[in-house]
Design a protein around this motif. Structure first.
Motif, PDB file in Angstrom:
ATOM      1  N   ALA A 225       0.700  -1.237   0.022  1.00 50.95           N
ATOM      2  CA  ALA A 225       0.011   0.132  -0.120  1.00 50.95           C
ATOM      3  C   ALA A 225       0.821   1.205   0.099  1.00 50.95           C
ATOM      4  CB  ALA A 225      -0.847   0.245   1.130  1.00 50.95           C
ATOM      5  N   ALA A 226       2.025   1.333   0.902  1.00 53.22           N
ATOM      6  CA  ALA A 226       2.874   2.396   0.979  1.00 53.22           C
ATOM      7  C   ALA A 226       3.581   2.330  -0.549  1.00 53.22           C
ATOM      8  CB  ALA A 226       3.802   2.288   1.915  1.00 53.22           C
ATOM      9  N   ASN A 227       4.051   1.341  -1.188  1.00 51.28           N
ATOM     10  CA  ASN A 227       4.552   1.614  -2.368  1.00 51.28           C
ATOM     11  C   ASN A 227       3.643   2.057  -3.386  1.00 51.28           C
ATOM     12  OD1 ASN A 227       6.096   0.943  -4.848  1.00 51.28           O
ATOM     13  ND2 ASN A 227       6.414  -1.224  -4.289  1.00 51.28           N
ATOM     14  N   ASP A 308       5.893   7.333   7.168  1.00 52.73           N
ATOM     15  CA  ASP A 308       6.719   8.474   7.156  1.00 52.73           C
ATOM     16  C   ASP A 308       6.853   8.550   5.687  1.00 52.73           C
ATOM     17  OD1 ASP A 308       6.811   9.362   9.944  1.00 52.73           O
ATOM     18  OD2 ASP A 308       8.820   8.010  10.180  1.00 52.73           O
ATOM     19  N   TRP A 309       7.257   7.391   5.264  1.00 56.56           N
ATOM     20  CA  TRP A 309       7.291   7.546   3.585  1.00 56.56           C
ATOM     21  C   TRP A 309       6.202   8.126   2.917  1.00 56.56           C
ATOM     22  CZ3 TRP A 309      10.128   7.519  -0.647  1.00 56.56           C
ATOM     23  CH2 TRP A 309      11.683   6.967  -0.310  1.00 56.56           C
ATOM     24  N   ILE A 310       4.909   7.719   3.130  1.00 55.12           N
ATOM     25  CA  ILE A 310       3.909   7.869   2.393  1.00 55.12           C
ATOM     26  C   ILE A 310       3.647   9.489   2.707  1.00 55.12           C
ATOM     27  CG2 ILE A 310       1.288   7.850   2.594  1.00 55.12           C
ATOM     28  CD1 ILE A 310       1.367   5.227   3.264  1.00 55.12           C
ATOM     29  N   VAL A 311       3.716  10.101   4.064  1.00 56.58           N
ATOM     30  CA  VAL A 311       3.628  11.739   4.002  1.00 56.58           C
ATOM     31  C   VAL A 311       4.603  12.480   3.520  1.00 56.58           C
ATOM     32  CG1 VAL A 311       4.084  11.697   6.482  1.00 56.58           C
ATOM     33  CG2 VAL A 311       2.643  13.297   5.602  1.00 56.58           C
ATOM     34  N   GLY A 312       5.955  11.821   3.809  1.00 59.11           N
ATOM     35  CA  GLY A 312       7.010  12.535   3.553  1.00 59.11           C
ATOM     36  C   GLY A 312       7.209  12.848   2.162  1.00 59.11           C
TER      37      GLY A 312
END
Length: 345
Positions: A225-227, A308-312
């Motif tokens: 999902a993050a990817n 953090d990767w999603i929002v960042g």
């Protein structure tokens, strides 16, 4: 699966001058954090990248506008300095590889893959004068000082997948193929380069999560999902630059070609998929099983790293000059992108 080399005639007739971006920033409610080491790692990575006269002229200017140190500081905000510096070197190097792969044919991607993968599998014995091999060995020798065997294996395996997928991307580019949506999604999950970055979450926070936990379906679904969010939103943000170069390895032209819709409809379609991927992540996060207090603590750190990767990545995309030049902050507010003219060869 069927594959097509031409777009639907109804989309070819459209000549829009602008697109309106979906409001992904407001849809993502995860807390945005930044590392206090951002300026320091930016300076040190720049010195590492530019040594031996590497990256001259426009490529050096593009590095400054990239603001990779900001991305690293947003995506690994609680990492220690040593780990954060290694991760920033890798992300900067990954963008460099991505730029190289855009201009590579099938043979070029094979040659680069040989250099990189041999450097990863044999960091202390492989010898090559190629700059990309030297850079690979340099950052990876520092990575394996503290990365667990499981982390190392996940990093190398997923980086191998990256090169396999960019080789297919090069073949598609050479033949003018636009894949169907399902095939594109499967390929894009590897061309994104996100999976090695997920392994570096483990490295950045000195995690030692058992392999059977990392292989659990919920952990896999969270990573996917993050990817998807990072990758599909990137397709939206990078579309303008890519369409000006005639590059069709992007979800927007894939949707236009498959569904026979106009550009803005395709942008909205991909935007809704991005929002759904954020919602999928939140739903999976709420379904995490328990493996005991110590493992649960490390899993929570890892999952927070994915968030953090999603929002960042969403916020960084408007701070970097990679997609919107110096107009990123205005685009973030208005969500309107004026389309660039198609470049001539």
């Amino acid at each position: 699966m069927s594959r097509s080399t031409t777009r639907n005639s109804s989309t070819r007739a459209e000549s829009p001058k602008k697109i309106v971006l979906p409001d992904l920033v407001s849809h993502c409610t995860f807390k945005l954090r930044r590392s206090r080491y951002r300026k320091l790692i930016t300076t040190e990575t720049k010195r590492w990248l530019f040594k031996d006269g590497n990256l001259l002229g426009k490529k050096r200017e593009a590095y400054h506008g990239l603001r990779c140190g900001l991305l690293t500081s947003m995506c690994y905000p609680e990492a220690g300095y040593f780990q954060l510096r290694v991760v920033n070197d890798f992300l900067t190097y990954l963008f460099h590889l991505d730029n190289l792969s855009d201009d590579m044919d099938n043979r070029g991607t094979h040659n680069t893959a040989d250099e990189v993968l041999n450097s990863l599998y044999h960091p202390h014995t492989w010898r090559s004068s190629a700059r990309v091999g030297k850079m690979t060995r340099d950052f990876y020798k520092r990575t394996i000082l503290t990365a667990t065997p499981g982390t190392q294996q996940r990093f190398i395996e997923t980086f191998d997948f990256f090169f396999q997928s960019v080789t297919q991307q090069a073949l598609d580019r050479a033949t003018g193929v636009i894949p169907d949506l399902e095939s594109y999604i499967a390929l894009r999950r590897d061309t994104s380069g996100c999976k090695p970055c997920w392994a570096l979450i483990e490295f950045a926070y000195n995690l030692n999560i058992p392999d059977e936990v990392m292989d659990h379906p919920t952990i896999h679904n969270l990573g996917e999902a993050a990817n998807d969010l990072v990758t599909w939103s990137n397709d939206i943000f990078s579309y303008n630059v890519e369409q000006s170069k005639g590059d069709t390895h992007n979800m927007i032209p894939v949707v236009m070609n498959q569904e026979g819709v106009d550009l803005q409809t395709a942008v909205d379609f991909v935007g809704n998929m991005c929002k759904q991927s954020i919602d999928r992540f939140s739903a999976e996060r709420n379904q995490l099983p328990s493996w005991g207090p110590e493992i649960d603590r490390e899993v929570a750190i890892y999952v927070n790293g994915l968030a953090d990767w999603i929002v960042g990545s969403l916020h960084w995309s408007f701070e970097s000059e990679r997609y919107f030049g110096k107009n990123g902050r205005d685009v973030k507010t208005t969500r309107i992108v004026e389309l660039l003219p198609r470049r001539t060869s």
